[in-house]
Design an enzyme around this catalytic site. Structure first.
Site, PDB file in Angstrom:
ATOM      1  CG  HIS A 168      -1.602   1.314   1.461  1.00 51.58           C
ATOM      2  ND1 HIS A 168      -2.671   1.759   0.714  1.00 51.58           N
ATOM      3  CD2 HIS A 168      -1.337   2.306   2.347  1.00 51.58           C
ATOM      4  CE1 HIS A 168      -3.035   2.960   1.143  1.00 51.58           C
ATOM      5  NE2 HIS A 168      -2.239   3.323   2.141  1.00 51.58           N
ATOM      6  CG  ASP A 176       5.857  17.216 -27.088  1.00 50.11           C
ATOM      7  OD1 ASP A 176       6.117  16.790 -25.945  1.00 50.11           O
ATOM      8  OD2 ASP A 176       5.134  16.591 -27.890  1.00 50.11           O
ATOM      9  CD1 TRP A 235       6.286   3.441   4.192  1.00 51.82           C
ATOM     10  CD2 TRP A 235       7.472   4.333   2.516  1.00 51.82           C
ATOM     11  NE1 TRP A 235       6.610   4.731   4.534  1.00 51.82           N
ATOM     12  CE2 TRP A 235       7.332   5.312   3.514  1.00 51.82           C
ATOM     13  CE3 TRP A 235       8.189   4.665   1.355  1.00 51.82           C
ATOM     14  CZ2 TRP A 235       7.875   6.581   3.424  1.00 51.82           C
ATOM     15  CZ3 TRP A 235       8.733   5.943   1.265  1.00 51.82           C
ATOM     16  CH2 TRP A 235       8.564   6.882   2.287  1.00 51.82           C
ATOM     17  CB  SER A 269      10.365   5.921 -14.440  1.00 48.24           C
ATOM     18  OG  SER A 269       9.286   6.789 -14.645  1.00 48.24           O
ATOM     19  CB  SER A 270      11.733   9.500 -10.736  1.00 50.17           C
ATOM     20  OG  SER A 270      10.586   8.899 -10.250  1.00 50.17           O
ATOM     21  CG  HIS A 285      12.337  15.244   5.127  1.00 46.30           C
ATOM     22  ND1 HIS A 285      11.211  15.086   5.902  1.00 46.30           N
ATOM     23  CD2 HIS A 285      12.328  16.521   4.706  1.00 46.30           C
ATOM     24  CE1 HIS A 285      10.567  16.225   5.949  1.00 46.30           C
ATOM     25  NE2 HIS A 285      11.222  17.117   5.241  1.00 46.30           N
ATOM     26  CD  GLU A 343       9.533  10.261  -2.941  1.00 46.78           C
ATOM     27  OE1 GLU A 343      10.498  10.597  -3.655  1.00 46.78           O
ATOM     28  OE2 GLU A 343       8.433   9.897  -3.401  1.00 46.78           O
ATOM     29  CE1 TYR A 397       7.981  20.000   2.800  1.00 48.78           C
ATOM     30  CE2 TYR A 397       9.672  18.546   3.649  1.00 48.78           C
ATOM     31  CZ  TYR A 397       8.659  19.454   3.863  1.00 48.78           C
ATOM     32  OH  TYR A 397       8.300  19.793   5.131  1.00 48.78           O
ATOM     33  CB  SER A 445       0.174  28.409  -6.154  1.00 48.46           C
ATOM     34  OG  SER A 445       0.693  27.988  -4.916  1.00 48.46           O
ATOM     35  CG  HIS A 478      12.442  14.794  10.856  1.00 48.12           C
ATOM     36  ND1 HIS A 478      12.277  15.977  10.188  1.00 48.12           N
ATOM     37  CD2 HIS A 478      11.900  13.864  10.039  1.00 48.12           C
ATOM     38  CE1 HIS A 478      11.681  15.756   9.039  1.00 48.12           C
ATOM     39  NE2 HIS A 478      11.435  14.487   8.925  1.00 48.12           N
ATOM     40  CG  HIS A 479      11.722  10.368   9.017  1.00 46.80           C
ATOM     41  ND1 HIS A 479      10.374  10.221   8.820  1.00 46.80           N
ATOM     42  CD2 HIS A 479      12.087  11.432   8.282  1.00 46.80           C
ATOM     43  CE1 HIS A 479       9.950  11.145   7.966  1.00 46.80           C
ATOM     44  NE2 HIS A 479      10.971  11.901   7.634  1.00 46.80           N
ATOM     45  CB  THR A 521       5.576  24.986   5.836  1.00 45.51           C
ATOM     46  OG1 THR A 521       6.751  24.229   5.564  1.00 45.51           O
ATOM     47  CG2 THR A 521       4.363  24.187   5.415  1.00 45.51           C
ATOM     48  CE  LYS A 547       5.614  27.310  -1.133  1.00 49.83           C
ATOM     49  NZ  LYS A 547       5.095  27.232  -2.430  1.00 49.83           N
ATOM     50  NE  ARG A 553       4.092   3.610  10.603  1.00 45.28           N
ATOM     51  CZ  ARG A 553       4.937   4.276   9.798  1.00 45.28           C
ATOM     52  NH1 ARG A 553       5.886   5.035  10.313  1.00 45.28           N
ATOM     53  NH2 ARG A 553       4.815   4.211   8.493  1.00 45.28           N
TER      54      ARG A 553
END
Ligand code: HEM
Ligand SMILES: [Cu+2]
Lengths: 373, 524
Positions: free
Chosen positions: B76, B105, B141, B168-169, B252, B254, B256, B267, B301-302, B327, B330, B449
Site C-alpha cells: 500500500h 512539447d 515501505w 523513470s523519475s 525526507h 521525497e 517534498y 497556487s 527526524h525520522h 511552510t 505559503k 502502527r
C-alpha cells in the site's frame, strides 16, 4: 439541488458520531504519566498543542471570514493587491520567534532524556523475534518475557480479556523511585522497547547497545508494545513493567535467584520421557510455535515444518546443532544463548517425538552441554 | 522511421489504435497515460487499504494473517507513493508544463515515452511478487534491514521495481528541467512562470538529487541479501542504522517531492477562484526553494528513537522546526490571496481550500513530531500515520483532485458534472476526517502502527476510523464516474472555462489540440 438538501443529513450524521464518541470513555491523550520523564513529555506536548491550536484558530478564522464575507455571491468585488514586503517579513519573523519559544523547553528535556548517568539498577533488554529478554546484570537474574494471551482469544474463539495482547508470562520488575538504566540491544532484527506511561521508547539494534532510563513515580503495572516493525508477530510482543516498593522488589529478586539456582541443578539431571515431553511442549509453544506453528506444520514458503523434517527426524547432533546455533541468513535464531540445557534437551525431545514425529530417542541435558562450545 | 512518423503526425490529429499509446511522443498523450496509470494504481493500493481497515475494524484476527497484513501495508505504502502520487504529478507536468510556458512539447519526447512505459514493468514486478512463495515484501515501505534481509525472492523483485521507478523519475525530471529552462515562450522570464512550473522545476532537481541515493540504498540491500556484503549487518562489521540514514536522506526530500507540485497546483487554483492575483508570488518561489534546501538537512527526524547522541537530537529538531517557517509563509500567502477576493466555490476551489486547511493540520502535527522528546512517545504510532495521511491524502491527493477538476475542461473539451463533483468533495472531505482524525488519539493513547491486531482499549476509534475508510474508499468511485462522463460528453467547454483564470493554457481551444504552440506565443 440534491447536494444542498443532503448536506445537512451528512453533517448531522457526522455530529452524531462525534457525540457518540463523547459518551464512551475514549482516551484521546497520553496515558497518565508514571515517570519523571513521562510527566515532562506530557507537559511539553500540551504546551505545543495549544500553541498550534491558537495559530490554527487565528489563521483559519481569517480564512473562513474571507469565505463568508468575500464571496462573489454576496457581491464582493475583488481587490487587486498582491504584494507587501512588510507583511511577508512579519509573518516570517513571528513564527520564528514562536519556534524559539518552543525549542527552549524541548532542549532541556532532550538533555534530561539523554542523561543516563548514576543509575540505581541496570537491566539489559534484548529484543528477539518475538519476545523480550531481561537480564539483571548486577544480580545474575535473566529471563524471557513472552505474550501470555491465549491463541483462542486472538482467533476469536474465546472472549478477550481486559489486558488482551498486553500481558506477558513474566514481567520486568523494578523498584519505585529508583533510577533504572536500560541497556538495549536485539538478537535478530530491530525492535523498539516502549512503555508509554514511563516515557521510554528506544530502538533495540542487533549488534549495538543503546541506553535509556526512567524513574517510576508510583507502584503499579504499566504496559507497552514493541514499536518497530519486526516481522510477522510484531503486534504480539508486549512489554509489561511491574513497579514495586523496595521491599517487594527485594523479595521478588530473592525468589528469582532461588529459581536460578534450581535451574542450574537441572542441568545435571536425567529426565524421564514424560518430563521431557511436558517441558518440551511448553518451551516449544513459547519459542518455536510462532514460526513453525503449534502443530509443527510451518508456513509453506516462509517457515519450514518440523513434522517430517529431515533435521528433526535425522541425526540428533544435527538437530541439536541447529537449535543451539540457529541458521545464519534466515529467521531461525540461535537458542543456545537463550535457553538452558534442560530446556533445549526437552524441546529437541519434543520435536523428535511429538508434532507427528516419532524417532523414539530422548535427549538429556548432558548431551546439550557436550555439544555447546 | 520514428522521425518520419513524427513528421507524419504533424499534419493530422492523433493517430488511432493501441499503437498510438505505445509509440506516442506527444506530451498530452503521455500526460494522459501517466494519469490513468496513477488512477489504476490508486484502485489497487486503495483496495489494499480497505483490506487493512477491515482487519482493523475490531480486535482479533479476522480476515488476513499477520504476515499478509504486513505485505498489504508495505505494498500500500510503496504503490501509493511511487505508483500514484508521483506518476499523477508527472502526468500534470506533462500536460501542463508545455501548455503553461508556451512550448510545443517536452524537450526529449522519446525519452518521455520511455519514462512512462517502464513504469508498468515496475508495477508488474510488485504485483507478481504477491504470488511468489512467501508473498510480497512485508518489511514496510521503509524497507529497514535486517528485517528486509530475511525475506524471500519477492524482496529482490521489490528492489528491482524501485530501481525502475527511480530510473523513470530521473528521466522524467531531466525532461522537465530541460523543457522549463530552454523552451519557454519569448518574454516568459523565470519570475513570470506560473507557480506550478516553478514548483515542478524545484521538484525535478530534488528528484535528480535523491533518487540515486535510494537506488544506492536498495542496491546495498540487494548485495547484502545475495552476496553477503554486510553493509547493514553488525556481525559483519556493518550497521543496520546506516540504512536508515541513507533511506531518509532520500525519504525526507521525497515527501517534498510529493507535496511541492501540489503547492503549485493549489497556487494556480486559488487565484482563479478568488479572482485576484496570487499574493506574494516572489515569496512563494523563495519559500519553495528554501523548503527544498532544508529538506536535505532534516532526515534524522525520522530516527529520534534510534539512540542518537544529544547533539544529534538537538540539531535535527532545530532544523526540522525551521521548515515550519517557509511552510507557514505559503499558507499565509494562500489565505491572503483569498482575503478580499471575489470567491466562488467550484469543485477545484473546494478541494484547494480543504487542502490549505487540512494540510496545515498535517503541518502542525509535523511540528509536534519535530519536538524530539515528544516524538519519543509518538514515533511509530498511529499519530505518525495520521500526520502523513493529512499531508499526503488531504495534501497531495486533494491537490491532484483539485487539479484534475480544474484542467479537465481543457483536457477533454467538456465541463464535468459540477453536482457530482461537489458530492465527491463533501463525501471525501468528511469521510477523510472521520478516517484519520481519530488516529491521532489512537497514537497518543499508545497504539503502534503496522500491527494487525490491537488491545481492546483501541476498539472504538478503530471502528470509527474503518467506517470513515470505507466511505472514503467508496466515494472515490464517484470521481471515476465524473471523469469518464466528462470524457464522453457534457457541456462544451470554452477556451477559458473559469472566469478568473490566467495563463497561456487558457489561450488555446478546449480540448487542447494535439499540437499546440508550434509557433511560440509572445508573453508581455
Ligand atoms: C511542517 C512540515 C513537517 C514537519 C515538521 C514534519 C515532521 C515529521 C516528523 C518529525 C516525522 C517523523 C515522525 C516519526 O516517525 O516519529 C514525520 C513523518 C512523516 N512525514 Fe512529515 N513533517 C512535515 C511535513 C510533511 C509533508 C509535507 C509530508 C509529505 C507530503 C510529510 C510526510 C511524512 C511522512 C510520509 C512521514 C512518515 C514516514 C514513515 O515513517 O513512514 N511530512 N514528519
Ligand atoms: Cu521527514
Amino acid at each position: 439541488m440534491g447536494l444542498r438538501r443532503a448536506l445537512p443529513v451528512v453533517l448531522a450524521a457526522a455530529c452524531a458520531s462525534l457525540a457518540a464518541a463523547a459518551w464512551a470513555d475514549y482516551q484521546i491523550n497520553f496515558p497518565p504519566p508514571k515517570s519523571s520523564l513521562a510527566y515532562a513529555i506530557n507537559d511539553l506536548h500540551i504546551l505545543i498543542m495549544w500553541v498550534c491550536v491558537g495559530i490554527f484558530i487565528v489563521v483559519f478564522g481569517t480564512m473562513f471570514y474571507a469565505i463568508w464575507k468575500h464571496r462573489k455571491s454576496v457581491g464582493h468585488q475583488a481587490a487587486q493587491f498582491h504584494e507587501s514586503t512588510t507583511v511577508e517579513i512579519i509573518w516570517t519573523a513571528i513564527p520564528f520567534l514562536i519556534l524559539i519559544g518552543m525549542a527552549w523547553p524541548a532542549t532541556r528535556l532532550i538533555l534530561e532524556q539523554k542523561d543516563t548517568s548514576n543509575p540505581d539498577v541496570t537491566i539489559k533488554v534484548t529484543g528477539y523475534q518475538w519476545k523480550w529478554e531481561y537480564d539483571y546484570l548486577q544480580d545474575g537474574v535473566k529471563f524471557m518475557s513472552v505474550l501470555a494471551t491465549p491463541r483462542e482469544q486472538i482467533e476469536n474463539k474465546a472472549p478477550k480479556g481486559p489486558n488482551y495482547l498486553l500481558e506477558v508470562d513474566e514481567p520486568m520488575v523494578v523498584p519505585v523511585g529508583k533510577k533504572v538504566r536500560l541497556l538495549l540491544t536485539a538478537n535478530d532484527v530491530i525492535h523498539a522497547w516502549w512503555v508509554p506511561a514511563l516515557g521510554v521508547k528506544q530502538d533495540t539494534i542487533p549488534g549495538f547497545i543503546r541506553d535509556a532510563w526512567f524513574t517510576a513515580t508510583e507502584p503499579g503495572t504499566y504496559r507497552g508494545q514493541c514499536a518497530e516493525l519486526c516481522g510477522k508477530d510484531h503486534g504480539f510482543m508486549p512489554i509489561v513493567v511491574e513497579v514495586k516498593s523496595e521491599a517487594d522488589y527485594a523479595a521478588w529478586l530473592a525468589d528469582k535467584k532461588a529459581k536460578v539456582a534450581a535451574a542450574a541443578a537441572d542441568a545435571g539431571k536425567v529426565f524421564s520421557k514424560e518430563e521431557l515431553m511436558a517441558r518440551g511442549a511448553t518451551v516449544y509453544n513459547a519459542n518455536c510455535a510462532s514460526c513453525h506453528m503449534p502443530d509443527g506444520k510451518g508456513l509453506p514458503g516462509v517457515f519450514p515444518a518440523i513434522t517430517g523434517s529431515k533435521v528433526a527426524t535425522g541425526a540428533k547432533a544435527g538437530h541439536i546443532g541447529i537449535v543451539l546455533a540457529g541458521k545464519p541468513g534466515s529467521a531461525m535464531p540461535a537458542f543456545g544463548p537463550q535457553l538452558n540445557d534442560a530446556d533445549i534437551a526437552a524441546v529437541v525431545t519434543y520435536q523428535r517425538n511429538g508434532l507427528g514425529n516419532s524417532t523414539g530417542d530422548l535427549v538429556q541435558p548432558a548431551e546439550i552441554k557436550a555439544l555447546r562450545k | 522511421m520514428q522521425a518520419h512518423a513524427l513528421e507524419h503526425e504533424h499534419g493530422h490529429g492523433a493517430p488511432s489504435g493501441l499503437m498510438r499509446w505505445v509509440t506516442t511522443t506527444n506530451h498530452k498523450d503521455i500526460g494522459t497515460l501517466y494519469l490513468w496509470f496513477a488512477a489504476v494504481m490508486f484502485l489497487l493500493a486503495g483496495s489494499m487499504a480497505m483490506a487493512i481497515r477491515a482487519e482493523l475494524f475490531q480486535p482479533g484476527l479476522q480476515l488476513v494473517s499477520p504476515d499478509f497484513f504486513n505485505q498489504l501495508t508495505t505494498l500500500h505504502g510503496l504503490i501509493m507513493v511511487f505508483g500514484v502520487i508521483m506518476p499523477a504529478m508527472t502526468g500534470f507536468a506533462n500536460w501542463q508544463v508545455p501548455l503553461m510556458i508556451g512550448a510545443p512539447d517536452m524537450a526529449f519526447p522519446r525519452m518521455n515515452n520511455w519514462s512512462f512505459w517502464i513504469l508498468p514493468a515496475a508495477a508488474i514486478l510488485l504485483v507478481i511478487s504477491l504470488f511468489l512463495p512467501g508473498g510480497a515484501a512485508a518489511a514496510g515501505w521503509t524497507l529497514y534491514p535486517p528485517l528486509f534481509i530475511q525475506g524471500g525472492i519477492s524482496y529482490d523483485l521489490t528492489i528491482f521495481a524501485i530501481h525502475i521507478l527511480g530510473a523513470s523519475s530521473i528521466m522524467g525530471s531531466l525532461n522537465i528541467i530541460t523543457t522549463i529552462l530552454n523552451m519557454r515562450a519569448p518574454g516568459m522570464t523565470l519570475m513570470k512562470m506560473p507557480l506550478f512550473v516553478w514548483t515542478w522545476l524545484i521538484t525535478a532537481f530534488l528528484l535528480i538529487a535523491v533518487m540515486p541515493v535510494l537506488a544506492g540504498a536498495v542496491t546495498m540491500l540487494l548485495t547484502d541479501r545475495n552476496f553477503d556484503t554486510h553493509f547493514f549487518n553488525a556481525a559483519g562489521g556493518g550497521d543496520p542504522v546506516l540504512f536508515q540514514h541513507v533511506f531518509w536522506f532520500f525519504g525526507h526530500p521525497e515527501v517534498y517531492i510529493l507535496i511541492l507540485p501540489a503547492f503549485g497546483i493549489v497556487s494556480q487554483i486559488i487565484p482563479t477562484f478568488a479572482r485576484k492575483p496570487l499574493f506574494g508570488y516572489a515569496s512563494m518561489v523563495y519559500a519553495t526553494a528554501s523548503i527544498a534546501i532544508l529538506s536535505f538537512l532534516v532526515w534524522a527526524h525520522h530516527m529520534f528513537t534510534v539512540g542518537m547522541p544529544a547533539v544529534g537530537q538537538l540539531y535535527f529538531m532545530y532544523a526540522t522546526m525551521l521548515i515550519a517557517v517557509p511552510t507557514g509563509v505559503k499558507v499565509f500567502n494562500w489565505v491572503a490571496t483569498m482575503w478580499r477576493g471575489s470567491l466562488t466555490f467550484e469543485t477545484p476551489m473546494l478541494f484547494a481550500i480543504a487542502f490549505v486547511a487540512l494540510f496545515t493540520i498535517g503541518g502542525f502535527t509535523g511540528l509536534v513530531l519535530a519536538m524530539a522528546p515528544v516524538d519519543i512517545q509518538l514515533h511509530d504510532t498511529y499519530y505518525v500515520v495520521a500526520h502523513f495521511h493529512y499531508v499526503l491524502v488531504s495534501g497531495a491527493l486533494f491537490a491532484i483532485y483539485a487539479g484534475v477538476y480544474y484542467w479537465l475542461p481543457k483536457w477533454t473539451g467538456h465541463m464535468y458534472n459540477e453536482t457530482l463533483g461537489k458530492w465527491h468533495f463533501w463525501l471525501s472531505m468528511i469521510s477523510f476526517n472521520v478516517l484519520f482524525f481519530p488516529q491521532h488519539f489512537l497514537g497518543l493513547a499508545g497504539m503502534p502502527r503496522r500491527i494487525p491486531d490491537y488491545a481492546v482499549q483501541f476498539t472504538e476509534f478503530n471502528m470509527i476510523s474503518s467506517i470513515g475508510g470505507f466511505v472514503f474508499g467508496a466515494s472515490q468511485i464517484l470521481m471515476l464516474i465524473v471523469v469518464l462522463q466528462c470524457i464522453r460528453g457534457g457541456r462544451k467547454a470554452e477556451a477559458k472555462p473559469w472566469e478568473g483564470a490566467q495563463g497561456l493554457e487558457w489561450t488555446v481551444p478546449s480540448p487542447a489540440p494535439y499540437h499546440t504552440f508550434e509557433t511560440p506565443p509572445v508573453v508581455k
